[in-house]
Write a protein that holds these residues in place. Sequence first.
Motif, PDB file in Angstrom:
ATOM      1  N   PHE A 146       0.829  -1.201   0.000  1.00  0.00           N
ATOM      2  CA  PHE A 146       0.000   0.000   0.000  1.00  0.00           C
ATOM      3  C   PHE A 146       0.866   1.253   0.000  1.00  0.00           C
ATOM      4  CE2 PHE A 146      -3.542  -2.646   1.614  1.00  0.00           C
ATOM      5  CZ  PHE A 146      -4.603  -2.093   0.904  1.00  0.00           C
ATOM      6  N   SER A 147       0.396   2.289  -0.687  1.00  0.00           N
ATOM      7  CA  SER A 147       1.038   3.598  -0.617  1.00  0.00           C
ATOM      8  C   SER A 147       0.774   4.211   0.757  1.00  0.00           C
ATOM      9  CB  SER A 147       0.496   4.510  -1.718  1.00  0.00           C
ATOM     10  OG  SER A 147      -0.905   4.687  -1.570  1.00  0.00           O
ATOM     11  N   PRO A 148       1.558   5.199   1.162  1.00  0.00           N
ATOM     12  CA  PRO A 148       1.378   5.798   2.495  1.00  0.00           C
ATOM     13  C   PRO A 148      -0.015   6.349   2.747  1.00  0.00           C
ATOM     14  CG  PRO A 148       3.510   6.422   1.605  1.00  0.00           C
ATOM     15  CD  PRO A 148       2.780   5.720   0.507  1.00  0.00           C
ATOM     16  N   ASP A 149      -0.728   6.782   1.693  1.00  0.00           N
ATOM     17  CA  ASP A 149      -2.090   7.265   1.895  1.00  0.00           C
ATOM     18  C   ASP A 149      -3.136   6.167   1.705  1.00  0.00           C
ATOM     19  OD1 ASP A 149      -2.148   6.886  -0.851  1.00  0.00           O
ATOM     20  OD2 ASP A 149      -2.433   9.014  -1.343  1.00  0.00           O
ATOM     21  N   ASP A 249       6.499  10.168   1.471  1.00  0.00           N
ATOM     22  CA  ASP A 249       5.537  11.127   0.931  1.00  0.00           C
ATOM     23  C   ASP A 249       4.733  10.549  -0.230  1.00  0.00           C
ATOM     24  OD1 ASP A 249       7.359  11.086  -1.167  1.00  0.00           O
ATOM     25  OD2 ASP A 249       8.058  13.136  -0.870  1.00  0.00           O
ATOM     26  N   GLY A 250       5.025   9.321  -0.616  1.00  0.00           N
ATOM     27  CA  GLY A 250       4.270   8.656  -1.668  1.00  0.00           C
ATOM     28  C   GLY A 250       4.591   9.127  -3.072  1.00  0.00           C
ATOM     29  N   ARG A 251       5.591   9.975  -3.221  1.00  0.00           N
ATOM     30  CA  ARG A 251       5.897  10.520  -4.548  1.00  0.00           C
ATOM     31  C   ARG A 251       6.879   9.659  -5.340  1.00  0.00           C
ATOM     32  NH1 ARG A 251       6.837  16.938  -3.016  1.00  0.00           N
ATOM     33  NH2 ARG A 251       4.692  17.358  -2.288  1.00  0.00           N
ATOM     34  N   GLU A 252       7.620   8.810  -4.641  1.00  0.00           N
ATOM     35  CA  GLU A 252       8.636   8.001  -5.312  1.00  0.00           C
ATOM     36  C   GLU A 252       8.518   6.547  -4.892  1.00  0.00           C
ATOM     37  OE1 GLU A 252      12.768   9.913  -5.577  1.00  0.00           O
ATOM     38  OE2 GLU A 252      11.823  10.956  -3.886  1.00  0.00           O
ATOM     39  N   PHE A 298      12.181   2.680   5.346  1.00  0.00           N
ATOM     40  CA  PHE A 298      12.282   4.083   5.746  1.00  0.00           C
ATOM     41  C   PHE A 298      11.974   4.230   7.231  1.00  0.00           C
ATOM     42  CE2 PHE A 298      11.862   5.301   1.231  1.00  0.00           C
ATOM     43  CZ  PHE A 298      12.831   6.299   1.182  1.00  0.00           C
ATOM     44  N   SER A 299      12.653   5.182   7.882  1.00  0.00           N
ATOM     45  CA  SER A 299      12.285   5.559   9.241  1.00  0.00           C
ATOM     46  C   SER A 299      10.900   6.196   9.228  1.00  0.00           C
ATOM     47  CB  SER A 299      13.312   6.546   9.816  1.00  0.00           C
ATOM     48  OG  SER A 299      13.376   7.715   9.009  1.00  0.00           O
ATOM     49  N   LYS A 300      10.289   6.277  10.379  1.00  0.00           N
ATOM     50  CA  LYS A 300       8.929   6.797  10.491  1.00  0.00           C
ATOM     51  C   LYS A 300       8.809   8.207   9.917  1.00  0.00           C
ATOM     52  CE  LYS A 300       4.678   6.585  12.315  1.00  0.00           C
ATOM     53  NZ  LYS A 300       3.672   5.568  11.946  1.00  0.00           N
ATOM     54  N   ASP A 301       9.830   9.049  10.137  1.00  0.00           N
ATOM     55  CA  ASP A 301       9.765  10.423   9.643  1.00  0.00           C
ATOM     56  C   ASP A 301      10.213  10.558   8.191  1.00  0.00           C
ATOM     57  OD1 ASP A 301      12.521  10.142   9.762  1.00  0.00           O
ATOM     58  OD2 ASP A 301      12.796  11.556  11.418  1.00  0.00           O
ATOM     59  N   GLY A 302      10.620   9.441   7.573  1.00  0.00           N
ATOM     60  CA  GLY A 302      11.009   9.463   6.174  1.00  0.00           C
ATOM     61  C   GLY A 302      12.350  10.107   5.896  1.00  0.00           C
ATOM     62  N   LYS A 303      13.121  10.419   6.928  1.00  0.00           N
ATOM     63  CA  LYS A 303      14.388  11.129   6.733  1.00  0.00           C
ATOM     64  C   LYS A 303      15.592  10.200   6.632  1.00  0.00           C
ATOM     65  CE  LYS A 303      12.853  15.371   9.069  1.00  0.00           C
ATOM     66  NZ  LYS A 303      13.114  16.322  10.181  1.00  0.00           N
ATOM     67  N   THR A 304      15.385   8.918   6.889  1.00  0.00           N
ATOM     68  CA  THR A 304      16.494   7.958   6.835  1.00  0.00           C
ATOM     69  C   THR A 304      16.040   6.700   6.106  1.00  0.00           C
ATOM     70  OG1 THR A 304      17.248   8.763   8.998  1.00  0.00           O
ATOM     71  CG2 THR A 304      18.241   6.738   8.176  1.00  0.00           C
ATOM     72  N   ALA A 324      22.908  -0.764   6.928  1.00  0.00           N
ATOM     73  CA  ALA A 324      23.394   0.510   6.396  1.00  0.00           C
ATOM     74  C   ALA A 324      22.278   1.538   6.462  1.00  0.00           C
ATOM     75  CB  ALA A 324      23.860   0.337   4.953  1.00  0.00           C
ATOM     76  N   SER A 325      22.644   2.802   6.481  1.00  0.00           N
ATOM     77  CA  SER A 325      21.641   3.870   6.439  1.00  0.00           C
ATOM     78  C   SER A 325      22.121   5.004   5.550  1.00  0.00           C
ATOM     79  CB  SER A 325      21.321   4.388   7.842  1.00  0.00           C
ATOM     80  OG  SER A 325      22.407   5.127   8.363  1.00  0.00           O
ATOM     81  N   PHE A 326      21.147   5.739   5.006  1.00  0.00           N
ATOM     82  CA  PHE A 326      21.401   6.921   4.185  1.00  0.00           C
ATOM     83  C   PHE A 326      20.475   8.035   4.654  1.00  0.00           C
ATOM     84  CE2 PHE A 326      22.119   3.202   1.557  1.00  0.00           C
ATOM     85  CZ  PHE A 326      23.275   3.468   0.844  1.00  0.00           C
ATOM     86  N   ALA A 327      20.971   9.247   4.716  1.00  0.00           N
ATOM     87  CA  ALA A 327      20.082  10.395   4.914  1.00  0.00           C
ATOM     88  C   ALA A 327      19.249  10.557   3.641  1.00  0.00           C
ATOM     89  CB  ALA A 327      20.888  11.654   5.187  1.00  0.00           C
ATOM     90  N   TRP A 328      17.942  10.784   3.821  1.00  0.00           N
ATOM     91  CA  TRP A 328      17.044  10.900   2.664  1.00  0.00           C
ATOM     92  C   TRP A 328      16.579  12.345   2.504  1.00  0.00           C
ATOM     93  CZ3 TRP A 328      16.072   7.708  -1.219  1.00  0.00           C
ATOM     94  CH2 TRP A 328      15.011   8.024  -2.072  1.00  0.00           C
ATOM     95  N   PRO A 329      16.584  12.859   1.251  1.00  0.00           N
ATOM     96  CA  PRO A 329      17.011  12.185   0.017  1.00  0.00           C
ATOM     97  C   PRO A 329      18.520  11.987  -0.023  1.00  0.00           C
ATOM     98  CG  PRO A 329      16.465  14.467  -0.423  1.00  0.00           C
ATOM     99  CD  PRO A 329      16.064  14.221   0.994  1.00  0.00           C
TER     100      PRO A 329
END
Length: 702
Positions: A146-149, A249-252, A298-304, A324-329
């Motif tokens: 499912f998408s986030p929305d 954010d469901g955009r990608e 993704f982390s809950k806030d979508g930043k990682t 491993a982790s990456f700062a998003w974007p």
Amino acid sequence: MTPPRLSLLALLLSAALGGHAHAADASAKRAITHEDVWLMKRVGAPTASPDGKWAVFAVTDPAYDSKEQWSDLWIKSLADDTPARRLTFSKGGEGALNWSPDSRQLVFVAKRDGDDTGQIYRIDVAGGGEAQRLTTLTLGARQPKFSPDGKQLLFVSDTFPGAAGEDDIKKIAKERKERKYNVRAYESFPPRFFDKWLDDKQVRLFVMDAAVGAKPRDLLAGTKLAALPGFGGGQGDEGQSLDAIWSQDGREVVFSASINRDEAARAAGYTQIFSVAAAGGEAQQLTRDQHSYRALKFSKDGKTLFSLTEAEEPGKVYDVSRIASFAWPIADPAPKILTASLDRSISRFVLPDGGNRVVFSFEHAGLEQLHSINYAGGDLRAEPSLPTGSIGSLSAGGKALVGVWESAINPPEVYAFGNGAPKRLTSFNTERAAAIDWQAPEHFWFKASDGRMIHNMIVKPAGFDPAKKYPLFAVIHGGAANMWRDQFVLRWNYHLLAQPGYVVLLTDYKGSTGYGEEFARAIQGDPLKGPGDEVNEAVDEAVRKYGFVDGARLAAGGASYGGHLANWLQATTTRYKAIVSHAGEMDLVMQWGTSDSIFGREVNSGGPVWGNLPVWREQSPVMQAGNHEKGTGFKTPILISVGELDYRVPANNALMNFATQQRLNVPSKLLVFPDENHWILKGDNSRYFYSEVHGWLAKYLK
């Protein structure tokens, strides 16, 4: 890492949970049977709802006749102790579960009446009612999310080369079904995988509205990425997979994929991270190394963005899996390795809400237990786990954490973790398990001749009496990148093998996982001799350590790589009275040329088969046939078995093995299962296999 110590608190917790079936009165118990092993209900991985209130999981009710086997979804409240209840009533089974963000709906993949391939279904968990079919694709659908929305679904499907859409796919499928000739054609490696011949289908990502009758869109249609000859995903039973998730954010859509699959015969494969707009367009490559990335989250806030990664170090046969982790974007394509200081492979990880911690399990000395680390890669710590057994799955929803735990004497059940002592949530197998006379494996270590510490487990038979003498059956695990776990095993069940009155020895020889990267890489250039020597040394140690082991009555056996080592032992020593070899390699060169995996074998042996490297000959069991005349090998009676559909260790190995034994007049028996692959997966075939193993051992271990 030193061997784990079992705390008194952990042992008391385990007893309080009723986790150990041997705690009941042994006098009222009976020896295990094949029916016990085969008919235990098979509890699948639970998926927690986003609000943390529910867990849904599949339960298979097995049968010897596959037509009588059922598999359904069950749901269990995580908020109270009400028993789990059945959610679906469909014989075919469901998989690939995914909750809607509001925790009210569930999508899954199933093949129901009228479906030629697996399709996506949706069920209203909150409101009730029958499941609705959402896709009707010719080549099926898998891995829905499912998408986030909650308004759209992302999933994986396939297309044919040159097809512009579903109409073309349907037309091509019809033409292929009706064509008069029958041929398979290949221009890239491998042509087959495990028990399937591969075809030219190409994997794709699709998005559709989460509604009946919605039209799917191929996100990668016409992209340069999908046109690359090496583009693809990991190969599985249902085709290739692309590990794909939605951005918060469901955009990608973010996914991992390979771009060098066409080099599989001559180079290590690796998977990189990509993104594509949910509306479509050209995909963007986000990482640019030669590592592999998978299990994206993704982390809950979508930043990682988190993932598991393997370094794919050139010239090495094994890499531990790290978080491993990456700062998003992603701006810097170099990942932060959170578990860089932990020399163990991470099996799975989840991201519960709150606390900013990654919870994971890893292999170590027969166990899989819970640990956690913070998002910055610090404060590594153990989390409450049962002191024995293995965690086989993990899922997080809200702050809830659920998974499957099992041990050699406790078939799998769903447990809640992460909030104090683990709590058992289901009891599908506890009553049957409690009736069996079995003991938990006993662990021991010894120092091998090369200085390595080697971990082992001993499994004792029903009615065990330490004053008696028992034959020893050394059972060798496959892999070699694997380890023996304290878990309930279907294909080579420790207690069923021990049942006639044998002590079973399980050794993690060098090359095994669970002991660090160097230990697993130690078989490079030494694929059979070194591990075989350590199995022999483990047998010596068991005879020395345990007075109930009869050192004059020894047997050895295994499957896959364990079959390779069984063949090696039969070729190089006469200490064993009987050998059992399933799916065992007989000639390194032949195995290189006929299996579905070749490059890794070259790396392990130091170069290609034409490079005049001695290992290809010196560590091929068949090339040791001269040992027969010397009296140092090819004397031990051997039971050889193979699945005719096995393309990982093709049946020509078993045929060569049997031919060699017969040529040398060695007592031998060949079992060929026409409808089995690398494993024996059909109930009656399995029962027959165990009976043959027991009969062979009894004949020579009187």
